[in-house]
Design a protein around this motif. Structure first.
Motif, PDB file in Angstrom:
ATOM      1  N   ARG A   1       0.830  -1.192   0.000  1.00  0.00           N
ATOM      2  CA  ARG A   1       0.000   0.000   0.000  1.00  0.00           C
ATOM      3  C   ARG A   1       0.871   1.251   0.000  1.00  0.00           C
ATOM      4  NH1 ARG A   1      -3.932   0.074   4.822  1.00  0.00           N
ATOM      5  NH2 ARG A   1      -4.553   1.973   3.714  1.00  0.00           N
ATOM      6  N   ASP A   2       0.281   2.367  -0.348  1.00  0.00           N
ATOM      7  CA  ASP A   2       0.951   3.674  -0.325  1.00  0.00           C
ATOM      8  C   ASP A   2       2.036   3.823  -1.378  1.00  0.00           C
ATOM      9  OD1 ASP A   2      -0.589   4.847   1.746  1.00  0.00           O
ATOM     10  OD2 ASP A   2       0.596   3.759   3.243  1.00  0.00           O
ATOM     11  N   ALA A   3       2.017   3.001  -2.414  1.00  0.00           N
ATOM     12  CA  ALA A   3       2.901   3.226  -3.555  1.00  0.00           C
ATOM     13  C   ALA A   3       2.248   4.283  -4.449  1.00  0.00           C
ATOM     14  CB  ALA A   3       3.130   1.942  -4.331  1.00  0.00           C
ATOM     15  N   VAL A   4       2.982   5.323  -4.761  1.00  0.00           N
ATOM     16  CA  VAL A   4       2.440   6.424  -5.574  1.00  0.00           C
ATOM     17  C   VAL A   4       2.717   6.137  -7.050  1.00  0.00           C
ATOM     18  CG1 VAL A   4       2.570   8.883  -6.092  1.00  0.00           C
ATOM     19  CG2 VAL A   4       2.683   8.094  -3.712  1.00  0.00           C
TER      20      VAL A   4
ATOM     21  N   LYS B   1      -2.450   6.515  -5.380  1.00  0.00           N
ATOM     22  CA  LYS B   1      -1.629   5.621  -4.569  1.00  0.00           C
ATOM     23  C   LYS B   1      -2.388   4.337  -4.294  1.00  0.00           C
ATOM     24  CE  LYS B   1      -2.821   7.270   0.086  1.00  0.00           C
ATOM     25  NZ  LYS B   1      -2.286   7.763   1.374  1.00  0.00           N
ATOM     26  N   THR B   2      -1.627   3.275  -4.118  1.00  0.00           N
ATOM     27  CA  THR B   2      -2.238   1.959  -3.924  1.00  0.00           C
ATOM     28  C   THR B   2      -2.937   1.883  -2.576  1.00  0.00           C
ATOM     29  OG1 THR B   2      -0.113   1.122  -3.102  1.00  0.00           O
ATOM     30  CG2 THR B   2      -0.617   0.771  -5.433  1.00  0.00           C
ATOM     31  N   ASP B   3      -4.029   1.118  -2.563  1.00  0.00           N
ATOM     32  CA  ASP B   3      -4.791   0.922  -1.338  1.00  0.00           C
ATOM     33  C   ASP B   3      -4.294  -0.318  -0.602  1.00  0.00           C
ATOM     34  OD1 ASP B   3      -5.760  -1.214  -2.826  1.00  0.00           O
ATOM     35  OD2 ASP B   3      -7.687  -0.261  -3.263  1.00  0.00           O
ATOM     36  N   ALA B   4      -5.061  -0.773   0.383  1.00  0.00           N
ATOM     37  CA  ALA B   4      -4.645  -1.919   1.189  1.00  0.00           C
ATOM     38  C   ALA B   4      -4.510  -3.186   0.360  1.00  0.00           C
ATOM     39  CB  ALA B   4      -5.630  -2.140   2.337  1.00  0.00           C
ATOM     40  N   SER B   5      -5.187  -3.242  -0.779  1.00  0.00           N
ATOM     41  CA  SER B   5      -5.085  -4.408  -1.653  1.00  0.00           C
ATOM     42  C   SER B   5      -3.929  -4.284  -2.638  1.00  0.00           C
ATOM     43  CB  SER B   5      -6.399  -4.628  -2.411  1.00  0.00           C
ATOM     44  OG  SER B   5      -6.656  -3.543  -3.274  1.00  0.00           O
TER      45      SER B   5
ATOM     46  N   LEU C   1       5.148   5.921 -17.063  1.00  0.00           N
ATOM     47  CA  LEU C   1       4.565   5.488 -15.805  1.00  0.00           C
ATOM     48  C   LEU C   1       5.662   5.442 -14.755  1.00  0.00           C
ATOM     49  CD1 LEU C   1       2.409   3.995 -13.991  1.00  0.00           C
ATOM     50  CD2 LEU C   1       3.305   1.885 -14.978  1.00  0.00           C
ATOM     51  N   ARG C   2       5.427   6.088 -13.629  1.00  0.00           N
ATOM     52  CA  ARG C   2       6.403   6.085 -12.544  1.00  0.00           C
ATOM     53  C   ARG C   2       5.756   5.544 -11.275  1.00  0.00           C
ATOM     54  NH1 ARG C   2      11.126   8.907 -13.372  1.00  0.00           N
ATOM     55  NH2 ARG C   2      11.220  10.008 -15.383  1.00  0.00           N
ATOM     56  N   VAL C   3       6.511   4.734 -10.554  1.00  0.00           N
ATOM     57  CA  VAL C   3       6.050   4.176  -9.280  1.00  0.00           C
ATOM     58  C   VAL C   3       7.063   4.566  -8.219  1.00  0.00           C
ATOM     59  CG1 VAL C   3       5.449   2.091  -8.012  1.00  0.00           C
ATOM     60  CG2 VAL C   3       4.910   2.263 -10.444  1.00  0.00           C
ATOM     61  N   TRP C   4       6.565   5.199  -7.161  1.00  0.00           N
ATOM     62  CA  TRP C   4       7.410   5.657  -6.056  1.00  0.00           C
ATOM     63  C   TRP C   4       6.902   5.065  -4.748  1.00  0.00           C
ATOM     64  CZ3 TRP C   4       6.180   8.110  -1.559  1.00  0.00           C
ATOM     65  CH2 TRP C   4       7.247   8.617  -0.787  1.00  0.00           C
ATOM     66  N   HIS C   5       7.832   4.662  -3.916  1.00  0.00           N
ATOM     67  CA  HIS C   5       7.501   4.221  -2.560  1.00  0.00           C
ATOM     68  C   HIS C   5       8.693   4.547  -1.684  1.00  0.00           C
ATOM     69  CE1 HIS C   5       6.630   1.614   0.889  1.00  0.00           C
ATOM     70  NE2 HIS C   5       5.368   1.629   0.469  1.00  0.00           N
ATOM     71  N   PRO C   6       8.467   5.016  -0.450  1.00  0.00           N
ATOM     72  CA  PRO C   6       9.600   5.434   0.388  1.00  0.00           C
ATOM     73  C   PRO C   6      10.585   4.321   0.710  1.00  0.00           C
ATOM     74  CG  PRO C   6       7.555   5.414   1.655  1.00  0.00           C
ATOM     75  CD  PRO C   6       7.177   5.267   0.220  1.00  0.00           C
TER      76      PRO C   6
END
Length: 206
Positions: free
Chosen positions: A36-39, A147-151, A166-171
């Motif tokens: 989750r929380d991937a932007v 951003k991605t949800d719990a699923s 397409l860009r994917v960011w996660h801390p």
């Protein structure tokens, strides 16, 4: 400081007409569990519309139970984000991130402060009083973001047809800048595209 191992799988489904398409992305870790929380942001090669960008979610990071909520907030460039304090203790919010440095000195319960983000990038948030508090504001310059949800899923609607990035960011994604990019084509007809990337490694979150 925390660390995590990541292997992300991006499953991209493109649906729609020749004029626009919806993009669905699924993000999974090395164990196949949802992340989750991937932007996810999409920027058409033809560019983005001029003018202010607006999103449907509230632009605020709440301090409650001595934590920031949400953990990741997407905000457009030029947006003002509010920081309400719902705790009984005072907080001192700051970011030392390049391009998004700011500081909000001590403020108490039921008080709200705000900051305007003028640079695309990331602001890693901390509290000068409570070291366990951590959150991120992802400042974007495209209206096609989510951003991605719990699923582990997110759908970005009505992207203009044509080539895009397409860009994917996660801390905690262990690549340069915590972000990876892929070329995609939107609106070329209904279809399903799968992009697999193994980004295993240790990523420190400060």
């Amino acid at each position: 400081m925390r660390s995590i191992l990541f292997a992300l799988l991006f499953v991209i489904s493109v649906h729609g007409t020749a004029f626009a398409g919806d993009l669905t992305i699924s993000v999974r870790n090395a164990a196949g569990q949802p992340v989750r929380d991937a932007v996810v942001t999409v920027r058409p090669n033809a560019g983005v519309p001029s003018g202010p960008i607006r999103f449907s979610w509230p632009l605020r990071v709440v301090q409650q139970n001595v934590q920031f909520q949400p953990y990741v907030l997407i905000a457009p460039v030029g947006a003002t984000v509010s920081f309400p304090n719902l705790d009984r203790v005072r907080h001192h919010v700051y970011s030392f991130s390049r391009g998004n440095r700011f500081e909000i000195e001590l403020f108490g319960q039921d008080q709200t402060r705000s900051h305007t983000f003028t640079t695309a990038g990331v602001a890693a948030l901390g509290c000068n009083i409570h070291d366990q508090m951590l959150a991120f504001v992802r400042v974007v310059d495209t209206p096609w973001a989510g951003k991605t949800d719990a699923s582990g899923n997110v759908t970005i609607p009505a992207i203009p047809a044509g080539a895009a990035s397409l860009r994917v960011w996660h801390p905690q994604l262990n690549v340069r800048g915590n972000e990876t990019a892929y070329p995609v084509t939107i609106g070329a007809g209904a279809g399903r595209h799968t992009i697999a990337g193994d980004f295993s490694g240790r990523a420190a979150v400060r």
